[in-house]
Write an enzyme that holds these catalytic residues in place. Structure first.
Site, PDB file in Angstrom:
ATOM      1  N   CYS A 112       0.361  -1.188   0.084  1.00 31.23           N
ATOM      2  CA  CYS A 112       0.091   0.088   0.034  1.00 31.23           C
ATOM      3  C   CYS A 112       1.178   1.400   0.207  1.00 31.23           C
ATOM      4  CB  CYS A 112      -0.647  -0.220   0.856  1.00 31.23           C
ATOM      5  SG  CYS A 112       0.054   0.102   3.257  1.00 31.23           S
ATOM      6  N   GLN A 165       5.015  -9.690   3.161  1.00 29.85           N
ATOM      7  CA  GLN A 165       4.217  -9.377   1.661  1.00 29.85           C
ATOM      8  C   GLN A 165       6.227  -8.950   1.137  1.00 29.85           C
ATOM      9  OE1 GLN A 165       3.939  -5.019   3.605  1.00 29.85           O
ATOM     10  NE2 GLN A 165       2.002  -5.190   3.012  1.00 29.85           N
ATOM     11  N   GLY A 184     -13.699  -5.446   3.031  1.00 23.34           N
ATOM     12  CA  GLY A 184     -12.444  -5.988   3.443  1.00 23.34           C
ATOM     13  C   GLY A 184     -12.265  -7.328   3.324  1.00 23.34           C
ATOM     14  N   ALA A 185     -11.554  -8.479   2.898  1.00 19.08           N
ATOM     15  CA  ALA A 185     -12.066  -9.188   3.632  1.00 19.08           C
ATOM     16  C   ALA A 185     -10.109 -10.117   3.487  1.00 19.08           C
ATOM     17  CB  ALA A 185     -11.991 -10.502   3.470  1.00 19.08           C
ATOM     18  N   GLY A 186      -8.960  -8.881   2.723  1.00 13.92           N
ATOM     19  CA  GLY A 186      -7.503  -9.545   2.344  1.00 13.92           C
ATOM     20  C   GLY A 186      -6.885  -9.804   4.068  1.00 13.92           C
ATOM     21  N   SER A 200      10.049   0.681   7.365  1.00 16.06           N
ATOM     22  CA  SER A 200       8.531   1.282   7.027  1.00 16.06           C
ATOM     23  C   SER A 200       7.913   2.279   7.347  1.00 16.06           C
ATOM     24  CB  SER A 200       7.794  -0.604   7.592  1.00 16.06           C
ATOM     25  OG  SER A 200       7.748  -0.863   6.974  1.00 16.06           O
ATOM     26  N   MET A 259      -4.806  -7.611   5.321  1.00 15.98           N
ATOM     27  CA  MET A 259      -3.795  -6.169   5.927  1.00 15.98           C
ATOM     28  C   MET A 259      -5.977  -6.568   6.672  1.00 15.98           C
ATOM     29  SD  MET A 259      -3.107  -3.713   7.023  1.00 15.98           S
ATOM     30  CE  MET A 259      -1.575  -3.042   5.528  1.00 15.98           C
ATOM     31  N   SER A 260      -7.292  -6.344   6.312  1.00 16.54           N
ATOM     32  CA  SER A 260      -8.500  -6.552   6.237  1.00 16.54           C
ATOM     33  C   SER A 260      -8.405  -6.949   7.754  1.00 16.54           C
ATOM     34  CB  SER A 260      -9.385  -6.204   5.246  1.00 16.54           C
ATOM     35  OG  SER A 260      -9.448  -5.695   4.648  1.00 16.54           O
TER      36      SER A 260
END
Length: 446
Positions: free
Chosen positions: A50, A120, A189-191, A109, A193-194
């Site tokens: 992101c 990631q 969202g359900a990835g 970061s 991060m979510s």
């Protein structure tokens, strides 16, 4: 391997540029393949998060590699090359390794020390392997980066120095809209991060949680993990109506456009009776929540841009000196190992040539002294081989030591010249065709 990194991140580009440059859908895959197909690139991997887009490549020409990768980033991101160039950074060889190791440790970061970057990086390597754009070089590099990142987290207090982006974002929400515990929340969202956001909300004391996702099955799986007594699924189309019934919204989808509109937030705020503002945490890039929500009374929007400002203004994320030292030591060790590995084929080829010379001379001895008894022949053979081994031992050991130092590649060249080694023999040991470079493969451990 001559490693080149070309990229942009929250450190070099404003959120508006990162948002326009965001790679979604099949674009990352196409960029990866196009990078690997360029004339200067032997292997390629893409780290796409992101707040950063970075191309890692094994190149044979520095300037041509920079030009080609920059052009590809501009083409696939849709940002004009001239504008994009002002935000790009370039790292080469040891500096590129240092950058990757720093990224793996969380030093680069937005929230220093966050551990999500390890996952990631692992995903970036897996993608490059699946697409057959990463070979032995990038595989070894990324595997080592993952080990360095894990070492930093296990041997230092870097975990205490920073938090995940989710945790940091929720701290900003709590500062402006009150404690998280007891709030009614909606996660869009359900990835990965979510899912992290949803789990963090539950740990923070949220007992009424809605999960909305474009693919209902993924939302249902997340609800099963969190527990149906805490979480429920919500049809994505009903998100606008649900805004009035929650206190906090966290959104992180891969959508190309706005998911939560300002007019829907305004309508929800008008129906609320709570004295606290409706809080929205937008962790998506490009953004999910309309930027105009910042101007609405009764709503608090925390997005990547405001998180970046908040973290820059913080008194510091803790002492990271120890992690910096670990990165420096690991870069030195990795570089030495890589340089030593480059000379190994030359040493092997030299010993093979010496063995062939010994065998040829012993064959001539047999033809000249056909009546030599077996015991004498064995003693002569052992003596000749021992002499050759002793003569080669010191120079080969020393050349390996010298090759591990910066600029050590020249010692391999000198060894080949001094002993007139056949280049084909050296390349046969390394598996590289003469005049060529090893082709990427999907092999390696994940």
């Amino acid at each position: 391997m001559s490693l080149l990194v070309v990229g942009l991140s929250h450190r070099t580009a404003p959120v508006g540029v990162l948002e326009r440059a965001a790679l979604t859908g099949e674009v990352p895959t196409r960029l990866l393949h196009d990078a690997a197909a360029t004339s200067t690139v032997a292997e390629a991997a893409l780290l796409n998060t992101c707040n950063r887009i970075e191309l890692y490549a094994d190149v044979d020409k520095f300037h041509a590699g920079v030009a080609e990768l920059s052009l590809l980033l501009a083409h696939h991101s849709g940002v004009d090359l001239e504008e994009l160039t002002s935000h790009l950074y370039v790292h080469y060889e040891d500096r590129a390794v240092h950058h990757l190791f720093s990224v793996a440790c969380g030093l680069d970061s937005m929230v220093v020390g966050e551990g999500q970057i390890l996952g990631q990086l692992r995903d970036a390597l897996a993608k490059a392997q699946d697409e057959h754009t990463a070979g032995r070089g990038l595989n070894e590099l990324f595997q080592q980066a993952l080990r360095v990142g894990k070492r930093a987290h296990s041997e230092t207090g870097i975990d205490k120095a920073g938090q995940s982006l989710v945790t940091f974002g929720l701290e900003q929400v709590a500062a402006g809209a009150g404690e998280i515990a007891g709030k009614r929340a909606l996660v869009v969202g359900a990835g990965s991060m979510s899912s992290l956001a949803a789990a963090t909300l539950v740990r923070s004391g949220v007992t009424d949680l809605l999960i909305a996702n474009r693919t209902p099955a993924r939302a249902e799986r997340l609800v099963e993990i969190l527990g149906p007594d805490v979480a429920r699924t919500l049809d994505l189309a009903k998100v606008p109506q649900a805004l009035a019934d929650v206190d906090l919204v966290i959104s992180c989808t891969g959508a190309a456009g706005v998911v939560v509109r300002a007019e829907d937030v305004a309508a929800a705020v008008a129906l609320r009776t709570s004295p606290q503002p409706l809080a929205l945490l937008d962790l998506a890039m490009p953004r999910d929540v309309d930027h105009a929500v910042h101007e609405l009374d009764g709503a608090l929007l925390v997005d990547l841009e405001s998180l970046s400002h908040a973290h820059a203004a913080s008194p510091g994320a803790g002492d990271v000196d120890e992690v910096t030292r670990i990165v420096s030591d690991e870069v030195t060790a990795f570089g030495a190992a890589q340089r030593a590995a480059r000379i190994a084929p030359t040493v092997v080829a030299l010993r093979a040539m010496a063995s062939d010379v010994v065998a040829a001379e012993l064959g001539r001895l047999d033809s000249r002294l056909p009546d030599l008894d077996e015991r004498s022949r064995a003693e002569i053979t052992q003596t000749v081989r021992r002499v050759v081994d002793k003569l080669l031992h010191a120079p080969t050991v020393r050349v390996k030591q010298l090759a591990a130092e910066p600029g050590g590649a020249s010692y391999a060249d000198a060894l080949r010249e001094l002993f007139d080694l056949d280049p084909a023999a050296v390349h046969a040991v390394s598996g590289t065709p003469v005049g060529g470079r090893p082709q990427p493969s999907g092999g390696g451990t994940r």
